[in-house]
Scaffold this motif. Structure first.
Motif, short mmCIF file in Angstrom:
data_model
loop_
_atom_site.label_atom_id
_atom_site.label_comp_id
_atom_site.label_asym_id
_atom_site.label_seq_id
_atom_site.Cartn_x
_atom_site.Cartn_y
_atom_site.Cartn_z
N UNK A 61 -36.37 -6.92 8.51
CA UNK A 61 -37.55 -7.59 9.02
C UNK A 61 -37.70 -8.98 8.42
N UNK A 62 -38.24 -9.90 9.21
CA UNK A 62 -38.65 -11.18 8.67
C UNK A 62 -39.86 -10.94 7.76
N UNK A 63 -39.98 -11.82 6.78
CA UNK A 63 -41.13 -11.68 5.87
C UNK A 63 -42.44 -11.67 6.65
N UNK A 64 -43.35 -10.85 6.25
CA UNK A 64 -44.73 -10.79 6.74
C UNK A 64 -44.87 -10.11 8.10
N UNK A 65 -43.76 -9.76 8.76
CA UNK A 65 -43.89 -9.13 10.07
C UNK A 65 -43.78 -7.62 10.01
N UNK A 66 -43.15 -7.12 8.95
CA UNK A 66 -43.05 -5.67 8.84
C UNK A 66 -44.44 -5.07 8.73
N UNK A 67 -44.64 -4.00 9.48
CA UNK A 67 -45.96 -3.39 9.53
C UNK A 67 -46.65 -3.66 10.85
N UNK A 68 -46.40 -4.82 11.42
CA UNK A 68 -46.94 -5.12 12.74
C UNK A 68 -45.87 -5.03 13.82
N UNK A 69 -44.64 -5.31 13.46
CA UNK A 69 -43.55 -5.30 14.42
C UNK A 69 -42.57 -4.19 14.04
N UNK A 70 -42.11 -3.45 15.06
CA UNK A 70 -41.16 -2.37 14.84
C UNK A 70 -40.04 -2.45 15.86
N UNK A 71 -38.83 -2.37 15.39
CA UNK A 71 -37.68 -2.36 16.30
C UNK A 71 -37.12 -0.95 16.37
N UNK A 72 -36.65 -0.59 17.56
CA UNK A 72 -36.00 0.70 17.75
C UNK A 72 -34.93 0.53 18.82
N UNK A 73 -34.05 1.51 18.88
CA UNK A 73 -32.98 1.44 19.88
C UNK A 73 -32.73 2.79 20.50
N UNK A 74 -32.28 2.76 21.73
CA UNK A 74 -31.90 3.96 22.46
C UNK A 74 -30.47 3.75 22.92
N UNK A 75 -29.56 4.41 22.26
CA UNK A 75 -28.14 4.22 22.57
C UNK A 75 -27.71 4.92 23.86
N UNK A 76 -28.57 5.76 24.40
CA UNK A 76 -28.28 6.36 25.71
C UNK A 76 -28.65 5.38 26.82
N UNK A 77 -29.77 4.71 26.63
CA UNK A 77 -30.24 3.76 27.64
C UNK A 77 -29.73 2.34 27.39
N UNK A 78 -28.95 2.16 26.31
CA UNK A 78 -28.45 0.82 25.97
C UNK A 78 -29.59 -0.19 25.88
N UNK A 79 -30.64 0.21 25.23
CA UNK A 79 -31.84 -0.61 25.19
C UNK A 79 -32.38 -0.69 23.77
N UNK A 80 -32.85 -1.87 23.43
CA UNK A 80 -33.53 -2.07 22.15
C UNK A 80 -34.97 -2.49 22.45
N UNK A 81 -35.89 -2.03 21.63
CA UNK A 81 -37.30 -2.25 21.86
C UNK A 81 -37.92 -3.02 20.70
N UNK A 82 -38.95 -3.77 21.01
CA UNK A 82 -39.75 -4.42 19.98
C UNK A 82 -41.20 -4.04 20.25
N UNK A 83 -41.75 -3.23 19.36
CA UNK A 83 -43.14 -2.85 19.47
C UNK A 83 -43.96 -3.76 18.57
N UNK A 84 -44.98 -4.37 19.15
CA UNK A 84 -45.81 -5.32 18.41
C UNK A 84 -47.26 -4.86 18.47
N UNK A 85 -47.89 -4.76 17.34
CA UNK A 85 -49.30 -4.36 17.28
C UNK A 85 -50.08 -5.43 16.52
N UNK A 86 -51.41 -5.33 16.63
CA UNK A 86 -52.29 -6.29 15.94
C UNK A 86 -51.83 -7.73 16.18
#
Length: 126
Positions: A61-86
């Protein structure tokens, strides 16, 4: 040829404090072996690292973004996600998905990523 297409941003805006999920669908190559990253570029500023995930699921994570931004991946769907809150108005930027197909180093350096999406606009209103 590896191609990346981002989804989830677009022409609308999100109110401050809201949430948004971006997705990046990857075609070509072997997605499960790639490190994937998200970067963002605010108007008049350089493109900056946000977060990355490698083939083993390790996150960076970049400094200060962890906790608000979360990355995940689905290797079946060949997709990466960025969940952003607050979300904050200063999160307004074009968000880019990127793939590191070589995996020499796992970093947030732009030069490590050899394929990029076209970008998707995220606007956070105050």
């Amino acid at each position: 040829q590896v191609q990346l297409v981002e989804f989830g941003g677009g022409g609308g805006s999100v109110p401050a404090g809201g949430s948004l999920i971006l997705a990046c669908e990857v075609s070509g190559g072997t997605f499960s072996t790639f490190s994937m990253g998200w970067f963002r570029q605010a108007p008049g500023k350089e493109r900056k690292f946000v977060v990355a995930i490698n083939q083993n699921g390790t996150r960076l994570y970049a400094n200060l973004l962890e906790g608000r931004f979360t990355i995940s991946r689905d290797n079946i769907k060949n997709t990466v996600y960025l969940q952003m809150v607050s979300l904050k108005p200063e999160d307004t930027a074009v968000y880019y998905c990127a793939a590191d197909t070589n995996n020499v180093l796992f970093t947030g350096r732009r030069a490590e990523y050899d394929y990029w999406g076209q970008g998707t606009q995220v606007t956070v209103s105050s």
